[in-house]
Write a protein that holds these residues in place. Structure first.
Motif, PDB file in Angstrom:
ATOM      1  N   ALA A  87       0.663  -1.227  -0.029  1.00 45.81           N
ATOM      2  CA  ALA A  87      -0.011  -0.199  -0.108  1.00 45.81           C
ATOM      3  C   ALA A  87       0.825   1.242   0.062  1.00 45.81           C
ATOM      4  O   ALA A  87       0.380   2.305   0.299  1.00 45.81           O
ATOM      5  CB  ALA A  87      -0.826   0.155   1.360  1.00 45.81           C
ATOM      6  N   GLU A  88       2.052   1.194  -0.536  1.00 45.43           N
ATOM      7  CA  GLU A  88       3.047   2.385  -0.556  1.00 45.43           C
ATOM      8  C   GLU A  88       3.654   2.741  -1.647  1.00 45.43           C
ATOM      9  O   GLU A  88       4.830   3.167  -1.721  1.00 45.43           O
ATOM     10  CB  GLU A  88       4.092   2.131   0.630  1.00 45.43           C
ATOM     11  CG  GLU A  88       3.502   1.924   2.131  1.00 45.43           C
ATOM     12  CD  GLU A  88       4.548   1.599   3.218  1.00 45.43           C
ATOM     13  OE1 GLU A  88       4.282   2.018   4.271  1.00 45.43           O
ATOM     14  OE2 GLU A  88       5.398   0.679   2.605  1.00 45.43           O
ATOM     15  N   ALA A  89       2.965   2.409  -2.737  1.00 46.93           N
ATOM     16  CA  ALA A  89       3.654   2.666  -4.054  1.00 46.93           C
ATOM     17  C   ALA A  89       4.035   3.898  -4.140  1.00 46.93           C
ATOM     18  O   ALA A  89       4.998   4.301  -4.903  1.00 46.93           O
ATOM     19  CB  ALA A  89       2.644   2.127  -5.158  1.00 46.93           C
ATOM     20  N   GLU A  90       3.386   4.910  -3.721  1.00 45.79           N
ATOM     21  CA  GLU A  90       3.484   6.615  -3.924  1.00 45.79           C
ATOM     22  C   GLU A  90       4.926   6.880  -3.331  1.00 45.79           C
ATOM     23  O   GLU A  90       5.446   7.877  -3.549  1.00 45.79           O
ATOM     24  CB  GLU A  90       2.492   7.153  -3.381  1.00 45.79           C
ATOM     25  CG  GLU A  90       2.257   7.586  -2.005  1.00 45.79           C
ATOM     26  CD  GLU A  90       1.647   6.165  -1.013  1.00 45.79           C
ATOM     27  OE1 GLU A  90       1.937   6.188  -0.046  1.00 45.79           O
ATOM     28  OE2 GLU A  90       1.342   5.280  -1.800  1.00 45.79           O
ATOM     29  N   ARG A  91       5.374   6.118  -2.484  1.00 46.06           N
ATOM     30  CA  ARG A  91       6.831   6.333  -1.806  1.00 46.06           C
ATOM     31  C   ARG A  91       8.070   6.205  -2.744  1.00 46.06           C
ATOM     32  O   ARG A  91       8.976   6.679  -2.299  1.00 46.06           O
ATOM     33  CB  ARG A  91       6.803   5.492  -0.512  1.00 46.06           C
ATOM     34  CG  ARG A  91       5.913   5.911   0.450  1.00 46.06           C
ATOM     35  CD  ARG A  91       6.215   5.013   1.914  1.00 46.06           C
ATOM     36  NE  ARG A  91       5.180   5.524   2.839  1.00 46.06           N
ATOM     37  CZ  ARG A  91       5.613   5.026   3.975  1.00 46.06           C
ATOM     38  NH1 ARG A  91       6.480   4.560   4.431  1.00 46.06           N
ATOM     39  NH2 ARG A  91       4.468   5.441   5.012  1.00 46.06           N
ATOM     40  N   LEU A  92       7.830   5.544  -3.754  1.00 44.00           N
ATOM     41  CA  LEU A  92       8.956   5.267  -4.780  1.00 44.00           C
ATOM     42  C   LEU A  92       9.473   6.542  -5.135  1.00 44.00           C
ATOM     43  O   LEU A  92       8.391   7.217  -5.957  1.00 44.00           O
ATOM     44  CB  LEU A  92       8.554   4.203  -5.688  1.00 44.00           C
ATOM     45  CG  LEU A  92       9.729   3.916  -6.677  1.00 44.00           C
ATOM     46  CD1 LEU A  92      11.030   3.385  -6.072  1.00 44.00           C
ATOM     47  CD2 LEU A  92       9.140   2.771  -7.779  1.00 44.00           C
ATOM     48  N   ASP A  93      10.669   6.897  -5.341  1.00 43.92           N
ATOM     49  CA  ASP A  93      11.153   8.200  -6.093  1.00 43.92           C
ATOM     50  C   ASP A  93      11.048   7.748  -7.523  1.00 43.92           C
ATOM     51  O   ASP A  93      12.159   6.930  -7.872  1.00 43.92           O
ATOM     52  CB  ASP A  93      12.415   8.531  -5.505  1.00 43.92           C
ATOM     53  CG  ASP A  93      12.960   9.904  -6.017  1.00 43.92           C
ATOM     54  OD1 ASP A  93      12.349  10.456  -6.984  1.00 43.92           O
ATOM     55  OD2 ASP A  93      13.887  10.318  -5.825  1.00 43.92           O
ATOM     56  N   GLN A  94      10.278   8.138  -8.018  1.00 39.68           N
ATOM     57  CA  GLN A  94      10.033   7.907  -9.781  1.00 39.68           C
ATOM     58  C   GLN A  94      11.474   8.365 -10.522  1.00 39.68           C
ATOM     59  O   GLN A  94      11.795   8.156 -11.787  1.00 39.68           O
ATOM     60  CB  GLN A  94       8.931   8.274 -10.306  1.00 39.68           C
ATOM     61  CG  GLN A  94       7.609   7.687  -9.749  1.00 39.68           C
ATOM     62  CD  GLN A  94       7.365   6.220  -9.891  1.00 39.68           C
ATOM     63  OE1 GLN A  94       8.121   5.642 -10.916  1.00 39.68           O
ATOM     64  NE2 GLN A  94       6.784   5.466  -9.281  1.00 39.68           N
ATOM     65  N   ARG A  95      11.959   9.395 -10.004  1.00 40.56           N
ATOM     66  CA  ARG A  95      13.050  10.083 -10.752  1.00 40.56           C
ATOM     67  C   ARG A  95      14.409   9.285 -10.761  1.00 40.56           C
ATOM     68  O   ARG A  95      15.343   9.593 -11.478  1.00 40.56           O
ATOM     69  CB  ARG A  95      13.347  11.239 -10.124  1.00 40.56           C
ATOM     70  CG  ARG A  95      12.181  12.505 -10.034  1.00 40.56           C
ATOM     71  CD  ARG A  95      12.381  13.634  -9.275  1.00 40.56           C
ATOM     72  NE  ARG A  95      12.630  13.041  -7.964  1.00 40.56           N
ATOM     73  CZ  ARG A  95      13.094  13.855  -6.684  1.00 40.56           C
ATOM     74  NH1 ARG A  95      13.250  15.060  -7.169  1.00 40.56           N
ATOM     75  NH2 ARG A  95      13.083  13.396  -5.768  1.00 40.56           N
ATOM     76  N   SER A  96      14.378   8.152 -10.088  1.00 41.70           N
ATOM     77  CA  SER A  96      15.584   7.352  -9.798  1.00 41.70           C
ATOM     78  C   SER A  96      15.266   5.820 -10.169  1.00 41.70           C
ATOM     79  O   SER A  96      15.740   4.931  -9.592  1.00 41.70           O
ATOM     80  CB  SER A  96      16.032   7.239  -8.073  1.00 41.70           C
ATOM     81  OG  SER A  96      15.141   7.182  -7.315  1.00 41.70           O
ATOM     82  N   THR A  97      14.516   5.848 -11.180  1.00 43.12           N
ATOM     83  CA  THR A  97      14.045   4.565 -11.616  1.00 43.12           C
ATOM     84  C   THR A  97      14.829   4.147 -13.072  1.00 43.12           C
ATOM     85  O   THR A  97      15.203   5.065 -13.440  1.00 43.12           O
ATOM     86  CB  THR A  97      12.704   4.151 -11.954  1.00 43.12           C
ATOM     87  OG1 THR A  97      11.961   5.377 -12.738  1.00 43.12           O
ATOM     88  CG2 THR A  97      11.735   4.450 -10.694  1.00 43.12           C
ATOM     89  N   MET A  98      14.722   2.791 -13.307  1.00 46.10           N
ATOM     90  CA  MET A  98      15.418   2.353 -14.460  1.00 46.10           C
ATOM     91  C   MET A  98      15.013   3.004 -15.683  1.00 46.10           C
ATOM     92  O   MET A  98      15.417   3.644 -16.625  1.00 46.10           O
ATOM     93  CB  MET A  98      15.810   0.976 -14.828  1.00 46.10           C
ATOM     94  CG  MET A  98      14.565   0.289 -14.856  1.00 46.10           C
ATOM     95  SD  MET A  98      14.969  -1.450 -15.139  1.00 46.10           S
ATOM     96  CE  MET A  98      13.372  -2.204 -15.017  1.00 46.10           C
ATOM     97  N   GLN A  99      13.553   3.316 -15.767  1.00 47.52           N
ATOM     98  CA  GLN A  99      12.891   3.782 -16.834  1.00 47.52           C
ATOM     99  C   GLN A  99      13.178   5.144 -16.992  1.00 47.52           C
ATOM    100  O   GLN A  99      13.217   5.697 -18.205  1.00 47.52           O
ATOM    101  CB  GLN A  99      11.282   3.359 -16.751  1.00 47.52           C
ATOM    102  CG  GLN A  99      10.517   4.175 -15.506  1.00 47.52           C
ATOM    103  CD  GLN A  99      10.518   2.887 -14.334  1.00 47.52           C
ATOM    104  OE1 GLN A  99      11.516   1.830 -14.405  1.00 47.52           O
ATOM    105  NE2 GLN A  99       9.430   3.095 -13.593  1.00 47.52           N
ATOM    106  N   ARG A 100      13.295   6.000 -15.836  1.00 44.82           N
ATOM    107  CA  ARG A 100      13.664   7.319 -16.122  1.00 44.82           C
ATOM    108  C   ARG A 100      15.065   7.371 -16.684  1.00 44.82           C
ATOM    109  O   ARG A 100      15.308   8.251 -17.573  1.00 44.82           O
ATOM    110  CB  ARG A 100      13.665   8.025 -14.671  1.00 44.82           C
ATOM    111  CG  ARG A 100      13.910   9.774 -14.737  1.00 44.82           C
ATOM    112  CD  ARG A 100      15.397   9.806 -14.682  1.00 44.82           C
ATOM    113  NE  ARG A 100      15.679  11.190 -14.976  1.00 44.82           N
ATOM    114  CZ  ARG A 100      15.809  12.044 -13.819  1.00 44.82           C
ATOM    115  NH1 ARG A 100      15.762  11.763 -12.582  1.00 44.82           N
ATOM    116  NH2 ARG A 100      16.222  13.283 -14.167  1.00 44.82           N
ATOM    117  N   TYR A 101      15.952   6.655 -16.244  1.00 43.06           N
ATOM    118  CA  TYR A 101      17.494   6.694 -16.970  1.00 43.06           C
ATOM    119  C   TYR A 101      17.697   6.096 -18.121  1.00 43.06           C
ATOM    120  O   TYR A 101      18.227   6.694 -19.026  1.00 43.06           O
ATOM    121  CB  TYR A 101      18.558   5.844 -15.840  1.00 43.06           C
ATOM    122  CG  TYR A 101      18.487   6.367 -14.533  1.00 43.06           C
ATOM    123  CD1 TYR A 101      18.740   7.784 -14.205  1.00 43.06           C
ATOM    124  CD2 TYR A 101      18.205   5.503 -13.449  1.00 43.06           C
ATOM    125  CE1 TYR A 101      18.942   8.258 -12.927  1.00 43.06           C
ATOM    126  CE2 TYR A 101      18.370   6.139 -12.273  1.00 43.06           C
ATOM    127  CZ  TYR A 101      18.808   7.332 -11.754  1.00 43.06           C
ATOM    128  OH  TYR A 101      18.848   7.771 -10.244  1.00 43.06           O
TER     129      TYR A 101
END
Length: 204
Positions: A87-101
């Motif tokens: 229930a904590e998906a929103e805590r992931l920092d999306q700016r540091s994901t492989m899809q972003r890189y």
């Protein structure tokens, strides 16, 4: 939890003076396939082994769906992503994901299937997506967010996901000079183990 298979596909042609181009990346992510379930989908497992590399030792640091997916996307342990429950998906920092890189590196990025539990809206840093709507994943009659449009899919969801994945790969190959990253994440083989009707009596 989630089980991962990554495949590096042959990339675009070598560009003169620039060496080898980056490979295309295809990830299959099965859902809730625990060690005690490895007897399921034996034919599928043999197919993957014949086509790739088998790793006899693998570890899930947090064998729970959303934390595992957050770790796969980020390369970080759950206590570092902040995603320690489903229930904590929103805590992931999306700016540091492989899809972003990968997107920053010029990749076309796509996601089909299950993203993060209860996620609302578009999955960040994906150009294309067809993801289960929050709390609406299933084998039949599932809801999907397809590039921003909500739709109800009557087909068996794994078939829909597979068809969408093939469509994306074919479209990306029309621009072979551009590398792509695609994650394919069906609900299978998560309980309640509902095979497509024509495969209900098939040997596994």
């Amino acid at each position: 939890s989630a089980s991962l298979l990554a495949v590096a596909m042959p990339g675009p042609s070598v560009v003169a003076g620039h060496g080898s181009a980056p490979p295309n990346i295809l990830i299959f992510l099965t859902d809730d396939q625990r060690a005690d379930m490895m007897g399921i989908m034996k034919k599928t497992q043999r197919w993957f082994v014949r086509q790739g590399t088998s790793y006899p030792f693998a570890y899930a640091t947090t064998p729970l769906c959303c934390p595992s997916r957050a770790s796969i996307f980020s390369g970080r342990y759950a206590h570092n992503t902040g995603v320690e429950t489903n229930a904590e998906a929103e805590r992931l920092d999306q700016r540091s994901t492989m899809q972003r890189y990968l997107q920053d590196a010029g990749y076309r990025t796509a996601m089909v299937g299950k993203y993060l539990n209860d996620w609302q809206g578009a999955p960040p840093f994906f150009h294309d997506w067809a993801t289960f709507l929050a709390q609406d994943a299933g084998y039949t009659g599932a809801g999907f967010n397809v590039d921003g449009a909500s739709t109800r899919v009557k087909r068996y969801s794994t078939n829909f996901i597979g068809t969408r994945a093939v469509q994306l790969v074919r479209s990306y190959e029309q621009n072979d000079q551009d590398p792509w990253f695609l994650m394919v994440a069906p609900l299978a083989p998560h309980a309640p183990y509902q095979p497509e009707k024509r495969y209900r009596t098939a040997k596994v």
